[in-house]
Design a protein around this motif. Sequence first.
Motif, PDB file in Angstrom:
ATOM      1  N   GLU A 187       0.873  -1.107   0.024  1.00  0.00           N
ATOM      2  CA  GLU A 187       0.044  -0.245  -0.143  1.00  0.00           C
ATOM      3  C   GLU A 187       0.988   1.224  -0.151  1.00  0.00           C
ATOM      4  N   ARG A 190       2.520   1.585  -3.354  1.00  0.00           N
ATOM      5  CA  ARG A 190       1.934   2.297  -4.347  1.00  0.00           C
ATOM      6  C   ARG A 190       1.739   3.837  -4.238  1.00  0.00           C
ATOM      7  N   GLU A 191       1.598   4.393  -2.942  1.00  0.00           N
ATOM      8  CA  GLU A 191       1.528   5.670  -2.795  1.00  0.00           C
ATOM      9  C   GLU A 191       2.840   6.440  -3.011  1.00  0.00           C
TER      10      GLU A 191
END
Length: 430
Positions: A187, A190-191
């Motif tokens: 996560e 991805r950021e």
Amino acid sequence: MTHPQDRSGRPDGPKHVVFVTWKAGNAPAFEAAKRLGHHVTLVRSLAMEQSQNVDFDASPYARFVDRVHVLEDATDPGALRECVLAVHARRPIDGFVATVDALVVPVARIAEEIGVPFTDARAAETAKQKNRCREVLAAAGVDTTRHAVVGGFREAAAFAAATGYPVVVKPARGSGSEGAHVVADEERLREVLHRAGDGDAYAAGVLVEEYLSGRFLSAEIGLARGRFLRLAVSERSTWHRHEALETGTTIPAGIGADEHDRVMEFAEAVVGALGLRLGVFHVEVMLGEDGTPRLIEVNPRIMGSCLPNLFTLAGGGDIFELLVRVHLDEEIEPAAPAFSRYATVRWFGAAELTPKPARVPDLGWAAEYGDSLHAFTVRFPDGDVLLPCRGNLGNFGEVQVVHPDRETSIRIAEDIVGRTADLLGIEVTR
């Protein structure tokens, strides 16, 4: 009257040293060159001085410099070359000193063109292009840290799946920890990759590397006429919430003699494999729990910020004089510095976006630390808010401490940062 000549064929006597920098803190290097009897020319870069809030004219550099040239932007290769060629035509140049990353390669190319000894241009370019640097070192069997330049999230995620989290994401070319992240999960990956398209930090590509654990150190070494000069191993500190952000350094590092030699041998192998040829270099290393050094990055220039000053405070001698002599291609006998103290710096900035305090608080209380406190500055940038500090340029405070005891040196510096944060009423990076 005739003068003996050095091995370059130039007269042995006063030389012409050209500094290309935007760091006012390099004034001791200008002074060292004048003390050695040389003619000093300085090429400044106005755009970079302004972007980093450097007030060069307020520094004491002027009395050590014979001639100054102020370029709008010294990172413009054409403008820099035109200036240097004119300087060389007026008075032949014997040596260059460039102390910031963005100028080492342009200066190296010009030096090769006019036949002045300097760091090898191709090797310096390789050092700064981090993926290429790792490829060269892997081919030489010096360092095998896994890495990949990725085109987006899918490639980065595939790399992380193969190596395991955490991974390090950084610009393929850059400095000052700007844009670097330790990424713990998909996560967050991805950021970070989504944000990588913003700004110029990742213009040269996105590099993903395996995460290295251990003791974060740096080796400061010189290379003159094919002989290595072992100057210092320093220990580095980082912010626990953003490991890529350096918060300080202590010189020398609190490590044993065997570890010291292992780190130095590794740094020499790195510099040798790259073929940097001549200079004073800053090699950042992770010393693993198994005693194996691994490369974080190599900088083809002297250590930055206030670290040369810390080297002197710790009893290492005048590193700026050494820098000048190395870049004049002089014969220098290797001699290990005899450190008698531990010099520590701690930098700090805002942990999160926060309104800027109305004023800098009274810092007079710091006098209670006596001679151990060498320097203490707090200077807020322009604007109404303090941006989150995620790179070296985001700091607004600096503390320098020197003490015969390592733990006390570190403790005092950290105490001062903590007390300052309490006075400001904000959370800081530390």
